[in-house]
Design a protein around this motif. Structure first.
Motif, PDB file in Angstrom:
ATOM      1  N   UNK A  33       0.758  -1.221   0.138  1.00 13.31           N
ATOM      2  CA  UNK A  33      -0.108  -0.025  -0.113  1.00 13.31           C
ATOM      3  C   UNK A  33       1.058   1.335   0.066  1.00 13.31           C
ATOM      4  N   UNK A  34       0.742   1.931  -1.094  1.00 18.40           N
ATOM      5  CA  UNK A  34       1.763   3.167  -1.258  1.00 18.40           C
ATOM      6  C   UNK A  34       1.036   4.442  -1.683  1.00 18.40           C
ATOM      7  N   UNK A  35       1.592   5.494  -1.482  1.00 17.13           N
ATOM      8  CA  UNK A  35       1.131   6.801  -2.045  1.00 17.13           C
ATOM      9  C   UNK A  35       1.574   6.949  -3.543  1.00 17.13           C
ATOM     10  N   UNK A  36       1.077   7.887  -4.097  1.00 22.71           N
ATOM     11  CA  UNK A  36       1.512   8.002  -5.672  1.00 22.71           C
ATOM     12  C   UNK A  36       2.782   8.454  -5.832  1.00 22.71           C
ATOM     13  N   UNK A  37       3.670   8.754  -4.721  1.00 21.73           N
ATOM     14  CA  UNK A  37       5.110   9.281  -4.588  1.00 21.73           C
ATOM     15  C   UNK A  37       5.843   7.968  -4.602  1.00 21.73           C
ATOM     16  N   UNK A  92      -2.673  10.007  -2.049  1.00 22.47           N
ATOM     17  CA  UNK A  92      -3.500   9.068  -2.712  1.00 22.47           C
ATOM     18  C   UNK A  92      -3.454   7.633  -2.180  1.00 22.47           C
ATOM     19  N   UNK A  93      -4.112   6.534  -2.654  1.00 21.09           N
ATOM     20  CA  UNK A  93      -4.035   5.335  -1.991  1.00 21.09           C
ATOM     21  C   UNK A  93      -3.925   4.377  -3.116  1.00 21.09           C
ATOM     22  N   UNK A  94      -2.647   3.541  -3.296  1.00 18.10           N
ATOM     23  CA  UNK A  94      -2.533   2.602  -4.449  1.00 18.10           C
ATOM     24  C   UNK A  94      -2.028   1.485  -3.636  1.00 18.10           C
ATOM     25  N   UNK A  95      -2.943   0.326  -3.860  1.00 19.42           N
ATOM     26  CA  UNK A  95      -2.921  -0.697  -3.021  1.00 19.42           C
ATOM     27  C   UNK A  95      -2.773  -1.936  -4.143  1.00 19.42           C
TER      28      UNK A  95
END
Length: 264
Positions: free
Chosen positions: A230-234, A244-247
């Protein structure tokens, strides 16, 4: 502070209050917060009852709810409960059975306990830091999908309210980029569904271009404890300060992140 297993049990009982109310109550009033963003009398009732339960059982812990904000002690507490009484209110109002009750215990900028229930599906999810993720008592793990072309990816709702046009340019660009690469795109209308179904391996990725703690934090911990990235868009690890939320399942996380960064 109490043991995590004790707090996890309290969290499960708290979301159970919302579970029972959603399954047996239909909304009588629907109120507009902003343009096309609503809450119901059921949202408010659930938040009232859960806030009272947690104030009684964990008086040393602050509380932040989506509908009524922070308790007086939230600013001074080492830990804070973050609560969304109905994640997917529009679905609930329209009778679409995809909504959830989401609770996370935050220590600084990370969740350490989470409980999410999907009432109409009788699915009860839980996690605690370094203790794994579970649904209805059974351990869950993220998928092993290794190619975007074989991945099902959920995306968050399109924006409403102030600035929606500009925000939706990003979302539409993201949708187009995903459509060119992944097997299927899904929009469930609930961040709780996106993240717990990622944790369970039902889907392989979730991209939510927002990060409201009461919406996201519980699902982030459950996904992480199931082995998802689970990451930020950075590209940095996701926290409550992320934009943001990128999983994603571990094998496609880097690919999905690169696609999102190029699209937005």
């Amino acid at each position: 502070m109490r043991q995590l297993d004790q707090l996890a049990e309290i969290a499960q009982k708290a979301v159970g209050i919302g579970n029972d109310l959603i399954k047996h109550t239909r909304p009588q009033t629907v109120t507009e917060k902003t343009d096309r963003d609503t809450y119901t009398d059921v949202d408010v009732r659930i938040e009232h009852e859960v806030r009272a339960y947690l104030a009684e059982t964990t008086p040393e812990i602050g509380f932040i709810g989506e509908e009524e904000g922070a308790s007086n002690q939230a600013a001074d507490s080492e830990c804070v409960w973050a609560f969304d009484p109905i994640d997917g209110t529009s679905n609930f109002v329209h009778g679409v059975p995809l909504c959830g009750v989401s609770l996370a215990l935050m220590r600084r900028d990370r969740a350490i306990v989470a409980a999410i229930v999907l009432p109409y599906l009788d699915m009860h999810y839980s996690a605690a830091h370094e203790q794994g993720a579970y649904v209805n008592g059974s351990r869950i793990r993220a998928s092993k999908t290794a190619e975007l072309s074989k991945a099902m990816v959920a995306i968050g709702d399109y924006a409403t309210g102030e600035g929606a046009d500009d925000k939706n340019k990003q979302r539409i660009a993201l949708t187009a980029a995903l459509a060119a690469e992944v097997e299927r795109i899904r929009m469930f209308g609930s961040a709780a569904h996106d993240l717990v179904w990622l944790a369970e391996g039902r889907i392989d990725g979730a991209v939510i271009l927002s990060n409201k703690t009461y919406d996201i934090a519980g699902g982030v911990l459950i996904a992480r404890e199931a082995g998802a990235f689970v990451l930020d868009s950075t590209g940095y690890e996701h926290s409550s300060t992320a934009t943001h939320t990128i999983a994603a399942a571990p094998e496609i996380a880097e690919q999905l992140l690169a696609l999102v960064q190029a699209a937005i």
